[in-house]
Scaffold this motif. Structure first.
Motif, PDB file in Angstrom:
ATOM      1  N   SER A 106       9.088  10.999  -5.384  1.00  0.00           N
ATOM      2  CA  SER A 106       9.982   9.890  -5.056  1.00  0.00           C
ATOM      3  C   SER A 106      10.650   9.420  -6.339  1.00  0.00           C
ATOM      4  O   SER A 106      10.111   9.603  -7.435  1.00  0.00           O
ATOM      5  CB  SER A 106       9.204   8.736  -4.420  1.00  0.00           C
ATOM      6  OG  SER A 106       8.593   9.142  -3.213  1.00  0.00           O
ATOM      7  N   PRO A 127      12.814   8.221   4.347  1.00  0.00           N
ATOM      8  CA  PRO A 127      12.153   9.475   3.957  1.00  0.00           C
ATOM      9  C   PRO A 127      11.165   9.988   4.994  1.00  0.00           C
ATOM     10  O   PRO A 127      10.963  11.203   5.117  1.00  0.00           O
ATOM     11  CB  PRO A 127      11.453   9.122   2.643  1.00  0.00           C
ATOM     12  CG  PRO A 127      11.354   7.641   2.620  1.00  0.00           C
ATOM     13  CD  PRO A 127      12.535   7.140   3.389  1.00  0.00           C
ATOM     14  N   ALA A 177       9.713   4.269  -2.061  1.00  0.00           N
ATOM     15  CA  ALA A 177       9.171   5.338  -2.903  1.00  0.00           C
ATOM     16  C   ALA A 177       7.719   5.652  -2.572  1.00  0.00           C
ATOM     17  O   ALA A 177       7.293   6.803  -2.659  1.00  0.00           O
ATOM     18  CB  ALA A 177       9.300   4.946  -4.378  1.00  0.00           C
ATOM     19  N   VAL A 185       5.970   9.480  -8.783  1.00  0.00           N
ATOM     20  CA  VAL A 185       7.135   8.610  -8.613  1.00  0.00           C
ATOM     21  C   VAL A 185       7.873   8.534  -9.941  1.00  0.00           C
ATOM     22  O   VAL A 185       7.262   8.287 -10.989  1.00  0.00           O
ATOM     23  CB  VAL A 185       6.737   7.191  -8.144  1.00  0.00           C
ATOM     24  CG1 VAL A 185       7.990   6.332  -7.933  1.00  0.00           C
ATOM     25  CG2 VAL A 185       5.915   7.255  -6.858  1.00  0.00           C
TER      26      VAL A 185
END
Length: 382
Positions: A106, A127, A177, A185
């Protein structure tokens, strides 16, 4: 500036675990309008451990964002390779270049990159709804709600980005995220668009979330305080290269070059020539006379610089007697900064900064001292 290094007990232990990110010999160059070539990334190699918070720190144009984007697959490097969780996702030599959506990571951008026509809920769910296999509706709702709760914004679920503050948008971007459960991330200066007080609070929240969820983070910033507070390790970058990679305390207290010393925190300097070595010490001849400090690897006759931090520099009656470098000085300014006071003194043609409470006034004659153990002798060309 407040510099905070994390407790070593909170850091992930180095072991035999496969790095979440392994960058090897990565290089990328851009051709300027005049035909010259600029190296944005210059032979960079580094690992990111599971659960580690790695900060890429440096000024604008140093290559930190380009490096982050090559990990994400948003930029294609010219040389080297990138492996995620032990699997190569990019190799210039082997012609491998997986698109971003296949790299299982992410990314949070400086602009947050929220869809303006979607609510917070739909932004976070995006997502999940595009994942393969796609979770069912109940699972999506449950995970989005959990992410909203985790970042402390459940009340924003039906709000649109233009109805939120910068800090709220940042929280929604973070929720998006983490909702997919990725163990990596990437952050591209995510707090630069919010005011100082909100930025401080968001740093604490981000740190708590990262510890709770255990994802590895690669975080780009030019803010030294931010890097010190967040990082397990800091990669200080300059001219496309990693100039130093170490924990925050080491980067601050034992910088390996003049560049690192001056970028991370404030450094007092005296430039001179190496005249002799002692047991674990090196002495320079400078415009203020001889200065002795800690350094190995420089030869007599080399140009060098003595570097010492403001909080390690003493003034007047506070000066350490013996085992120190002492010079007569005049107080040039006393600056009240709220949590601390900074005193600027002139010693010959040199200005030094000191932190701490000193009972002195502008124009007062005094002395300034720094212990040999608190002086680093570094190459002058760094």
């Amino acid at each position: 500036m407040t510099l905070m290094a994390q407790d070593p007990a909170t850091r992930p232990a180095a072991g035999d675990e496969t790095p979440v990110v392994r960058i090897t010999g990565l290089g990328k160059a851009f051709r300027r309008a005049d035909g010259s070539v600029a190296k944005a990334i210059d032979d960079v190699s580094l690992d990111v451990r599971p659960g580690e918070f790695l900060v890429l720190l440096g000024p604008s144009g140093c290559g930190k964002t380009t490096l982050l984007r090559t990990i994400a697959g948003l930029e294609r490097a010219d040389t080297g390779s990138v492996a995620l969780r032990g699997v190569e996702v990019f190799s210039a030599e082997r012609g491998i270049d997986l698109p971003p959506e296949r790299r299982r990571l992410s990314m949070i951008f400086q602009s947050y990159a929220l869809w303006p026509h979607m609510t917070a809920f739909d932004n976070i769910a995006y997502p999940l709804r595009n994942a393969r296999p796609r979770p069912d509706r109940a699972t999506v709702e449950k995970r989005v709600q959990a992410a909203l709760e985790m970042v402390g914004t459940p009340e924003l679920a039906r709000q649109y980005p233009n109805q939120m503050s910068g800090g709220q948008q940042q929280r929604i971007a973070l929720a998006r995220a983490i909702v997919g459960g990725d163990d990596l991330v990437l952050f591209d200066e995510p707090l630069s668009n919010v005011d100082a007080k909100v930025r401080e609070q968001l740093r604490l929240e981000l740190l708590a979330l990262q510890r709770e969820l255990g994802f590895a983070a690669v975080y780009v910033t030019h803010d030294q305080t931010e890097a010190m507070e967040l990082a397990h390790r800091i990669a200080v970058m300059g001219d496309g290269r990693v100039r130093q990679l170490a924990d925050p305390a080491t980067v601050y207290r034992r910088p390996v070059s003049r560049y690192v010393a001056n970028f991370v925190g404030t450094a007092n300097e005296l430039v001179g020539t190496v005249v002799r070595h002692g047991e674990g010490t090196t002495t320079l001849r400078t415009g203020l006379g001889e200065v002795t400090g800690v350094r190995a690897g420089l030869a007599v006759g080399d140009e060098a610089v003595a570097v010492f931090r403001p909080e390690r520099t003493r003034l007047g009656a506070d000066a350490t007697s013996g085992n120190g470098n002492t010079w007569p000085a005049e107080v040039a300014a006393v600056l009240f900064l709220g949590a601390q006071t900074e005193t600027v003194v002139k010693a010959g043609a040199h200005s030094f900064r000191l932190l701490g409470e000193h009972d002195v006034a502008e124009g007062e004659q005094t002395t300034v001292t720094v212990r040999e153990a608190d002086v680093l002798i570094l190459p002058a060309d760094g």
